[in-house]
Design an enzyme around this catalytic site. Structure first.
Site, PDB file in Angstrom:
ATOM      1  N   LYS A  54      39.145  45.260  42.856  1.00  0.00           N
ATOM      2  CA  LYS A  54      40.167  45.748  41.920  1.00  0.00           C
ATOM      3  C   LYS A  54      39.510  46.415  40.723  1.00  0.00           C
ATOM      4  CE  LYS A  54      43.542  42.306  43.295  1.00  0.00           C
ATOM      5  NZ  LYS A  54      43.854  40.893  43.242  1.00  0.00           N
ATOM      6  N   GLN A  98      45.289  35.810  39.884  1.00  0.00           N
ATOM      7  CA  GLN A  98      44.757  35.794  41.245  1.00  0.00           C
ATOM      8  C   GLN A  98      45.119  34.482  41.933  1.00  0.00           C
ATOM      9  OE1 GLN A  98      43.193  38.477  42.626  1.00  0.00           O
ATOM     10  NE2 GLN A  98      43.009  37.401  44.563  1.00  0.00           N
ATOM     11  N   ASP A 121      52.214  42.595  40.416  1.00  0.00           N
ATOM     12  CA  ASP A 121      52.204  42.018  41.766  1.00  0.00           C
ATOM     13  C   ASP A 121      53.618  42.007  42.364  1.00  0.00           C
ATOM     14  OD1 ASP A 121      49.843  41.185  43.007  1.00  0.00           O
ATOM     15  OD2 ASP A 121      49.671  39.386  41.763  1.00  0.00           O
TER      16      ASP A 121
HETATM   17  N1  GUN Z   1      45.328  36.738  46.419  1.00  0.00           N
HETATM   18  C1  GUN Z   1      45.257  37.409  47.593  1.00  0.00           C
HETATM   19  N2  GUN Z   1      46.051  38.492  47.540  1.00  0.00           N
HETATM   20  C2  GUN Z   1      46.632  38.510  46.332  1.00  0.00           C
HETATM   21  C3  GUN Z   1      47.546  39.393  45.684  1.00  0.00           C
HETATM   22  O1  GUN Z   1      48.008  40.395  46.224  1.00  0.00           O
HETATM   23  N3  GUN Z   1      47.900  39.053  44.429  1.00  0.00           N
HETATM   24  C4  GUN Z   1      47.430  37.970  43.810  1.00  0.00           C
HETATM   25  N4  GUN Z   1      47.839  37.708  42.566  1.00  0.00           N
HETATM   26  N5  GUN Z   1      46.577  37.122  44.368  1.00  0.00           N
HETATM   27  C5  GUN Z   1      46.182  37.414  45.625  1.00  0.00           C
END
Ligand code: GUN
Length: 282
Positions: A54, A98, A121
């Site tokens: 990211k 996360q 998200d």
């Molecule tokens: N962990 C794995 N995929 C994701 C996601 O798309 N968003 C978040 N916040 N955590 C994750």
């Protein structure tokens, strides 16, 4: 005939290039540099990898990202305090916590504390509710990316029969609603569904998010179907999808590979959502 491959990496790169240009335009007209703040609690190795990806994607798009690292034994209240601070920070446009979180932290409470306008998200109940009622919202990244991948095939979703395997809040439920919004007829299946193969074999569009390596083989697939594999399973240090790619590509019309299908689109949609949040909340 062999299926055409839906190249998520190439599609994703193209969209990222266009996002980068839009960010540049926003900055040139005196707008903010879009910023995502990620809260990472603990040291889950997979989460570390995602967060690094990211950070790189945001840098390349000319956007800011900031990672707030917290110890695995952090108290829930300390995470809530960070969220409150980010909710009130005008320079922060997107907040992402996360997942998974350590067991002492309730993920629902955490997600519900995020300002829905910064919930890039798309996990907050306000965004989920808006999605369900067909209102403008921040859409969850993976399903949003899947819709784009299907659109890229040039096949229309309108009128098709879509089957989704998986009912999670992150993928299964929202992708079902989005397919419905696009005028597909949708069936949601899951681990307790009986007659799964027969249901899947009728699907024009089959979205598989069940988390079991190579679970879907030819018996589940109609000739010429669009097959979207959301699975990311690590087996002997290799990434394996939920679909038996080698077998299903002999029967499907279109198929996404793993890696290089849905995966790259998720971060691309996160970039898009953060830009959208920055433009709305300027
Ligand atoms: N962990 C794995 N995929 C994701 C996601 O798309 N968003 C978040 N916040 N955590 C994750």
């Amino acid at each position: 005939m062999e299926a055409k491959i839906i190249d998520g990496k190439a599609i994703s790169n193209r969209i990222r290039e266009s996002i980068k240009q839009k960010v540049e335009e926003l900055k040139n007209k005196g707008g903010p540099t879009p910023e995502l703040d990620v809260i990472l609690v603990g040291d889950d190795p997979a989460s570390e990898v995602y967060v690094r990806h990211k950070e790189r994607a945001f840098r390349q798009a000319g956007m800011n990202s900031n990672v707030i690292r917290m110890d695995a034994d952090t108290h829930q209240d300390a995470v809530l305090e960070q969220i409150e601070r980010l909710n009130n920070d005008k320079n922060v446009h997107g907040i992402l916590v996360q997942l998974p979180l350590p067991p002492q932290i309730d993920p629902r409470l955490i997600i519900n504390a995020i300002d829905p306008k910064k919930d890039v998200d798309g996990f907050h109940p306000v965004n989920a509710g808006r999605l369900m009622t067909g209102q403008d919202c921040l859409e969850p990244c993976t399903p949003k990316g899947i819709i784009r991948l299907i659109q890229e095939t040039g096949e229309q979703i309108y009128g098709k029969y879509a089957v989704v395997i998986g009912r999670s809040n992150i993928v299964g439920k929202p992708i079902s609603l989005m397919l419905l919004q696009n005028d597909a007829t949708v069936t949601i299946c899951h681990s307790k569904t009986s007659g799964l193969e027969d249901i899947c074999r009728r699907a024009d569009i089959l979205v598989v998010a069940i988390g079991k390596p190579n679970f879907v083989d030819n018996r589940f697939v109609k000739d010429g179907a669009i097959v979207i594999d959301v699975g990311i399973n690590r087996v002997n240090n290799k990434l394996i999808g939920d679909v038996n790619f080698q077998e299903v590509k002999q029967k499907a019309g279109w198929i996404t590979p793993v890696p290089g299908g849905v995966g790259p689109m998720t971060i691309t949609m996160l970039l898009e959502n953060t830009l959208q949040a920055a433009m709305r909340n300027e």
